[in-house]
Motif scaffolding. Structure first.
Motif, short mmCIF file in Angstrom:
data_model
loop_
_atom_site.label_atom_id
_atom_site.label_comp_id
_atom_site.label_asym_id
_atom_site.label_seq_id
_atom_site.Cartn_x
_atom_site.Cartn_y
_atom_site.Cartn_z
N UNK A 1 16.98 -9.43 7.12
CA UNK A 1 16.30 -8.62 5.90
C UNK A 1 14.93 -8.45 5.56
N UNK A 2 14.13 -9.10 6.53
CA UNK A 2 12.81 -8.82 6.29
C UNK A 2 12.19 -7.59 6.77
N UNK A 3 12.16 -6.57 5.76
CA UNK A 3 11.79 -5.23 6.14
C UNK A 3 10.37 -5.13 6.78
N UNK A 4 9.44 -6.06 6.43
CA UNK A 4 8.35 -5.83 7.00
C UNK A 4 8.26 -6.30 8.64
N UNK B 1 14.52 0.19 12.58
CA UNK B 1 13.64 1.05 11.64
C UNK B 1 14.33 1.61 10.34
N UNK B 2 15.39 1.98 10.75
CA UNK B 2 16.62 2.42 9.88
C UNK B 2 17.05 1.49 8.88
N UNK B 3 17.19 0.35 9.51
CA UNK B 3 17.38 -0.81 8.59
C UNK B 3 16.25 -1.35 7.47
N UNK B 4 15.06 -1.31 8.05
CA UNK B 4 13.81 -1.23 7.15
C UNK B 4 13.77 -0.43 6.12
N UNK B 5 14.16 1.04 6.52
CA UNK B 5 14.09 1.92 5.25
C UNK B 5 15.17 1.78 4.67
N UNK B 6 16.38 1.21 5.02
CA UNK B 6 17.46 0.92 3.74
C UNK B 6 16.95 -0.10 2.99
N UNK B 7 16.42 -1.04 3.59
CA UNK B 7 16.02 -2.24 2.57
C UNK B 7 14.89 -1.92 1.78
N UNK C 1 7.32 -3.48 11.53
CA UNK C 1 6.39 -3.95 12.50
C UNK C 1 6.99 -3.78 14.02
N UNK C 2 8.26 -4.55 14.18
CA UNK C 2 8.64 -4.40 15.54
C UNK C 2 9.04 -2.90 15.90
N UNK C 3 9.75 -2.18 15.23
CA UNK C 3 9.71 -0.86 15.44
C UNK C 3 8.59 0.02 15.46
N UNK C 4 7.55 0.03 14.73
CA UNK C 4 6.39 0.52 15.01
C UNK C 4 5.63 0.13 16.59
N UNK C 5 5.58 -1.26 16.78
CA UNK C 5 5.27 -1.61 18.05
C UNK C 5 6.04 -1.05 19.18
N UNK C 6 7.39 -1.00 19.22
CA UNK C 6 8.00 -0.24 20.05
C UNK C 6 7.82 1.37 20.39
N UNK C 7 7.54 1.65 19.19
CA UNK C 7 7.20 3.36 19.07
C UNK C 7 5.74 3.53 19.82
N UNK D 1 6.18 3.06 23.27
CA UNK D 1 7.04 3.86 23.96
C UNK D 1 8.18 3.11 24.75
N UNK D 2 8.72 2.01 24.09
CA UNK D 2 9.52 1.07 24.83
C UNK D 2 10.53 1.04 23.77
N UNK D 3 12.05 0.65 24.21
CA UNK D 3 13.32 0.21 23.69
C UNK D 3 13.19 1.11 22.26
N UNK D 4 13.16 2.51 22.48
CA UNK D 4 13.11 3.29 21.32
C UNK D 4 14.45 3.42 20.60
N UNK D 5 15.62 3.43 21.42
CA UNK D 5 16.92 3.53 20.64
C UNK D 5 17.07 2.27 19.75
N UNK D 6 16.71 1.13 20.48
CA UNK D 6 16.73 -0.17 19.60
C UNK D 6 15.94 -0.15 18.23
N UNK D 7 14.59 0.15 18.69
CA UNK D 7 13.74 0.41 17.47
C UNK D 7 14.23 1.40 16.28
N UNK D 8 14.92 2.40 16.47
CA UNK D 8 15.31 3.29 15.62
C UNK D 8 16.34 2.71 14.82
N UNK D 9 17.22 1.85 15.13
CA UNK D 9 18.14 0.96 14.55
C UNK D 9 17.36 0.08 13.43
#
Length: 148
Positions: A63-66, A89-95, A70-76, A79-87
């Motif tokens: 539940x550490x949104x930051x 990122x969505x969790x971070x935005x929910x939190x 950060x992991x999602x931004x790094x992936x973005x 340009x790696x693991x984008x499908x996993x990163x979206x999940x």
């Protein structure tokens, strides 16, 4: 990376991932440049040095949104693991639905081809932070990709 010496890059990145696993700027600066000079499988392994360490942090603190952001931004940016990163990122935005995290999600949505969703998210960011140039820049980029 510029010397095109894969062994040296591997040693340097392994050390960096050991010493600074959460320092996402290292892969953000190295991986896109490495894509120009090395094969995808090698660069993927270098990216995963950081990805795997960061994922361990997420497993420990889900539940550490930051960290999620950060992991999602790094992936973005790499340009790696984008499908996993979206999940992630969505969790971070929910939190924590803040413009910074929404911008990461918008960038990921854009990268996987969801341009309308990216625009929608960036417009929300712009409403929340009308003076922030990042959101204006992102909207220009997203709208610029639409073919008439």
């Amino acid at each position: 990376v510029f010397s095109k010496d894969a062994d040296r890059v591997t040693k340097w990145l392994e050390a960096a991932a050991r010493l600074e696993p959460g320092h996402i700027q290292i892969p953000i600066e190295i991986i896109p440049e490495a894509d120009k000079n090395f094969d995808k499988a090698t660069v993927d392994k270098w990216f995963d040095l950081f990805w795997n360490k960061m994922k361990l942090q997420i497993d420990e603190f889900p539940n550490d949104a930051m960290t999620l952001n950060n992991v999602a931004w790094m992936a973005s940016q790499c340009n790696r693991r984008l499908d996993e990163a979206i999940l992630l990122s969505r969790r971070a935005v929910e939190l924590r639905p803040v413009p910074t995290y929404m911008d990461t999600l918008a960038d990921l949505e854009f990268r996987v081809g969801n341009v309308e969703k990216a625009i929608e998210l960036s417009q929300k960011c712009r409403e929340m932070e009308p003076r922030d140039e990042q959101h204006k820049k992102q909207l220009k980029r997203f709208f610029g990709s639409i073919k008439p």
